[in-house]
Design a protein around this motif. Sequence first.
Motif, PDB file in Angstrom:
ATOM      1  N   ASN A  81       0.815  -1.215   0.000  1.00 59.69           N
ATOM      2  CA  ASN A  81       0.000   0.000   0.000  1.00 59.69           C
ATOM      3  C   ASN A  81       0.851   1.269   0.000  1.00 59.69           C
ATOM      4  N   ALA A  82       2.173   1.135  -0.147  1.00 60.97           N
ATOM      5  CA  ALA A  82       3.050   2.308  -0.179  1.00 60.97           C
ATOM      6  C   ALA A  82       2.800   3.088  -1.468  1.00 60.97           C
ATOM      7  N   ASP A  85       4.443   9.190  -2.653  1.00 61.60           N
ATOM      8  CA  ASP A  85       4.777  10.162  -1.603  1.00 61.60           C
ATOM      9  C   ASP A  85       5.461   9.490  -0.408  1.00 61.60           C
ATOM     10  N   ASP A  86       5.024   8.291  -0.057  1.00 64.35           N
ATOM     11  CA  ASP A  86       5.649   7.557   1.047  1.00 64.35           C
ATOM     12  C   ASP A  86       7.115   7.278   0.744  1.00 64.35           C
ATOM     13  N   ILE A  87       7.382   6.840  -0.483  1.00 66.74           N
ATOM     14  CA  ILE A  87       8.757   6.522  -0.874  1.00 66.74           C
ATOM     15  C   ILE A  87       9.599   7.791  -0.924  1.00 66.74           C
ATOM     16  N   LYS A  88       9.027   8.851  -1.460  1.00 66.87           N
ATOM     17  CA  LYS A  88       9.765  10.122  -1.526  1.00 66.87           C
ATOM     18  C   LYS A  88      10.097  10.624  -0.125  1.00 66.87           C
ATOM     19  N   ASN A  89       9.141  10.543   0.787  1.00 72.88           N
ATOM     20  CA  ASN A  89       9.379  10.976   2.174  1.00 72.88           C
ATOM     21  C   ASN A  89      10.438  10.128   2.856  1.00 72.88           C
ATOM     22  N   TYR A 136      10.334  -0.862   7.977  1.00 64.41           N
ATOM     23  CA  TYR A 136       9.451   0.183   7.477  1.00 64.41           C
ATOM     24  C   TYR A 136       8.055  -0.412   7.367  1.00 64.41           C
ATOM     25  N   ALA A 137       7.153   0.070   8.174  1.00 59.58           N
ATOM     26  CA  ALA A 137       5.766  -0.403   8.203  1.00 59.58           C
ATOM     27  C   ALA A 137       5.688  -1.914   8.402  1.00 59.58           C
TER      28      ALA A 137
END
Length: 152
Positions: A81-82, A85-89, A136-137
């Motif tokens: 579900n990533a 924006d999650d990866i960029k952050n 990560y998560a």
Amino acid sequence: MSFSCFIKLFIAAIVASLLGFFAVSAIDPASIPVASLFATGITIGTIFGGLLVALYPASDSASDTDNGGTSSIYVGNLPFNAGRDDIKNLFSPFGDVVDIRMVKDRRSKRFKGYAFVEMNSAGAKAAIGSLNDTDYAGRTLRVNESRKKEQG
């Protein structure tokens, strides 16, 4: 083939087609239709452009990393579900993120759980060193320098 190769090919084709048009026009333009002259020029330009691209290929990412360019990073075992924006952050604290390519399944169009992040070389090294084998998560990330896709 990279975008810069297409630009080189296009410019070479236009220049050679114009040169070919004027060269053939100097012979006897009345006896040869203009469309044939232009088609001949495009053919010569394409051949010339192909030679130009073959003789002067775009620089490799390996040489880009030596001079402060960008590097491509493989990021595996991401949550399904990533989002972009999650990866960029996740990578922004280490440097400027240039591009993110999230790999999706061809049929279902769902994210497969891995991506490629393009960022400046210094930031890429720092990100690999800091994020590889971290949680990560609820998933252990696999972060390393991406390898070129093997042909064949």
